[in-house]
Write an enzyme that holds these catalytic residues in place. Structure first.
Site, PDB file in Angstrom:
ATOM      1  N   ARG A  21      -1.299   4.590  11.356  1.00 19.84           N
ATOM      2  CA  ARG A  21      -0.130   5.143  10.691  1.00 19.84           C
ATOM      3  C   ARG A  21      -0.459   6.549  10.304  1.00 19.84           C
ATOM      4  NH1 ARG A  21       4.609   1.418   9.636  1.00 19.84           N
ATOM      5  NH2 ARG A  21       4.032  -0.579  10.405  1.00 19.84           N
ATOM      6  N   LYS A 156      12.011 -22.786   0.603  1.00 21.09           N
ATOM      7  CA  LYS A 156      12.518 -22.022   1.524  1.00 21.09           C
ATOM      8  C   LYS A 156      12.435 -22.479   2.896  1.00 21.09           C
ATOM      9  CE  LYS A 156       8.288 -19.615   3.031  1.00 21.09           C
ATOM     10  NZ  LYS A 156       7.520 -18.452   3.221  1.00 21.09           N
ATOM     11  N   SER A 189      17.669  -3.415  11.091  1.00 25.37           N
ATOM     12  CA  SER A 189      17.319  -1.920  11.309  1.00 25.37           C
ATOM     13  C   SER A 189      16.550  -1.711  12.541  1.00 25.37           C
ATOM     14  CB  SER A 189      16.896  -1.273  10.235  1.00 25.37           C
ATOM     15  OG  SER A 189      15.446  -1.966   9.951  1.00 25.37           O
ATOM     16  N   HIS A 217      21.365  -0.951   5.588  1.00 20.82           N
ATOM     17  CA  HIS A 217      21.782   0.193   6.741  1.00 20.82           C
ATOM     18  C   HIS A 217      23.065   0.183   7.045  1.00 20.82           C
ATOM     19  CE1 HIS A 217      17.409   1.039   7.787  1.00 20.82           C
ATOM     20  NE2 HIS A 217      17.218  -0.154   7.239  1.00 20.82           N
ATOM     21  N   LYS A 248      19.545   6.032   1.808  1.00 26.44           N
ATOM     22  CA  LYS A 248      19.798   6.206   3.296  1.00 26.44           C
ATOM     23  C   LYS A 248      21.024   6.750   3.488  1.00 26.44           C
ATOM     24  CE  LYS A 248      16.765   2.550   5.034  1.00 26.44           C
ATOM     25  NZ  LYS A 248      15.906   2.407   3.911  1.00 26.44           N
ATOM     26  N   THR A 278      10.409   1.685 -15.269  1.00 22.98           N
ATOM     27  CA  THR A 278      11.070   3.011 -15.762  1.00 22.98           C
ATOM     28  C   THR A 278      12.217   3.320 -14.675  1.00 22.98           C
ATOM     29  OG1 THR A 278       9.290   3.882 -16.682  1.00 22.98           O
ATOM     30  CG2 THR A 278      10.999   5.526 -16.390  1.00 22.98           C
ATOM     31  N   THR A 363       5.910  -4.088  11.687  1.00 30.41           N
ATOM     32  CA  THR A 363       7.368  -3.833  11.502  1.00 30.41           C
ATOM     33  C   THR A 363       8.290  -4.526  12.579  1.00 30.41           C
ATOM     34  OG1 THR A 363       6.607  -1.683  10.667  1.00 30.41           O
ATOM     35  CG2 THR A 363       8.897  -2.058  11.169  1.00 30.41           C
TER      36      THR A 363
END
Length: 407
Positions: A21, A156, A189, A217, A248, A278, A363
């Site tokens: 990337r 799960k 997405s 999204h 977004k 924070t 991804t």
């Protein structure tokens, strides 16, 4: 152990697979969206058009948002000064949470520094609150949800993407008395498809499960007030926990959950990802609140964005390009090879001044590499023309498949 050699080997692997990337130095100019300045490595500058941004509606440069941020910055300074528990809770944070709770019709909301952290912190904390909790997760859930579920140390189950039948089988196979939660998304997405919200809610009621839905999204984009797909379909009251982002459609920064007051209070009290972080700067919270407030009444902006997405899809389909169209605002164009995907992205930028990042593994699964376009209300006709003509030329240049993908 030669640490440097091991690190170099890992990086070389990415280069060899064509999925290393590269960061593009992009400078947004206020009032010029979606145009931006690309700072080339050789020091030169060039105007480009951004086609892959998540600022879906251009709210990052909206006058209402900027005015609210300037006011808060002048009033409070740059930072929040601490975590929410120390000195990082201000009137701006409380107003933002009130706006979000109102947006989703929930008793309360809790703001995090990002939607990733909101998902991770909430899903990893819930098993500490609900002993023996089983989480049922859609196979294509976002990495933040997967990580939160993985880290919680609880039980799960992963159901096939949008497969309600498979989800039913998994629910039915578990102890009826065990606490359960179904985690899924409203808009996925990468393909731009929608989750079967009503059907999942029906199963949740039948099996006594909580529902956790990521609307990242979709918030700001769907529903009469921008409450997301659940609002559009009249289902917000059936979702126990809604996750959303302020980075977004709302164009600022931050994430949140909206739910019953006691659940938000419990996450606030137990989640390390909230307790030890924070808080957002007051100026950011003020801008986000202004954006949420504005989009509750600006349906025209949503309508123009949807129209731009329809136009782009229609024109790309007309060229036979393999787009994935599930009816959402996201326009993925299938390439299927990481090297070609990166090459087309590079040529679009270098030769046409069009910026869209390649989407590669992890991804998306290997073999499904794609370019993902996010048209906005202000991607004007000439910009669309230029993009369509550029893709047509590059598809021929690379001899790529023009058979249309099925939705």
């Amino acid at each position: 152990m030669n640490y440097d050699a091991a690190i170099e080997t890992a990086l070389s692997r990415l280069h060899e697979e064509g999925r290393y990337r590269t960061f593009i130095d992009v400078e947004r100019r206020c009032g010029a969206f979606p145009r931006a300045i690309w700072r080339h490595p050789d020091g030169s500058e060039r105007e480009i058009t951004v086609w892959c941004g998540n600022d879906y509606l251009g709210m990052g440069q909206h006058p209402d948002v900027l005015a609210a941020m300037h006011e808060a910055l002048d009033a409070t300074g740059a930072g929040s000064g601490g975590t929410r528990n120390i000195s990082g809770t201000t009137a701006y944070h409380k107003r933002l949470e009130a706006e979000i709770a109102d947006l989703h019709g929930k008793e309360a909301a809790l703001v995090f520094t990002s939607a990733y952290i909101a998902n991770d912190a909430t899903l990893s904390t819930l098993p500490r609150l609900l002993d023996g909790l089983i989480i049922y997760s859609d196979a294509l859930n976002h990495a933040s949800m997967i990580e939160g579920i993985r880290r919680n140390g609880g039980h799960k189950r992963v159901f096939r993407h949008n497969d309600v039948g498979h989800l039913r089988e998994l629910l039915a196979a578990d102890d009826p008395a065990a606490p359960k939660l179904i985690a899924f998304e409203s808009v996925y997405s990468m393909d731009g498809d929608f989750g079967p919200i009503a059907e999942i809610c029906d199963l949740a009621e039948e099996f006594g499960a909580l529902t956790y839905m990521d609307e990242v999204h979709a918030v700001g984009m769907y529903g009469p007030r921008g409450g997301g797909v659940a609002e559009r379909e009249g289902l917000m009251d059936r979702i126990d926990i809604i996750n959303g982002t302020l980075a977004k459609a709302y164009g600022v920064m931050g994430g949140y959950i909206a739910a019953r007051a006691n659940l938000c209070d419990a996450i606030r009290s137990y989640a390390p990802g909230f307790i030890f972080t924070t808080s957002l700067p007051p100026a950011v919270a003020a801008g986000a609140a202004a954006s949420v407030r504005h989009l509750k009444t600006d349906q025209g902006l949503r309508d123009r964005q949807q129209e731009q997405a329809r136009i782009l899809k229609t024109r790309l389909k007309g060229l036979g390009l393999p787009i994935i169209d599930h009816g959402s605002h996201i326009v993925p164009v299938h390439v299927g090879d990481p090297v070609h995907c990166k090459a087309i992205s590079d040529m679009l930028l270098e030769d046409f001044g069009i910026y869209v990042q390649p989407i590669n593994f992890p991804t998306v699964p290997r073999g499904t590499e794609r370019l993902r376009f996010t048209p906005s209300p202000v991607h004007e006709g000439p910009m669309v023309d230029k993009l369509v003509h550029a893709l047509d030329a590059l598809w021929s240049h690379c001899a790529l498949n023009r058979a249309e993908m099925s939705a």
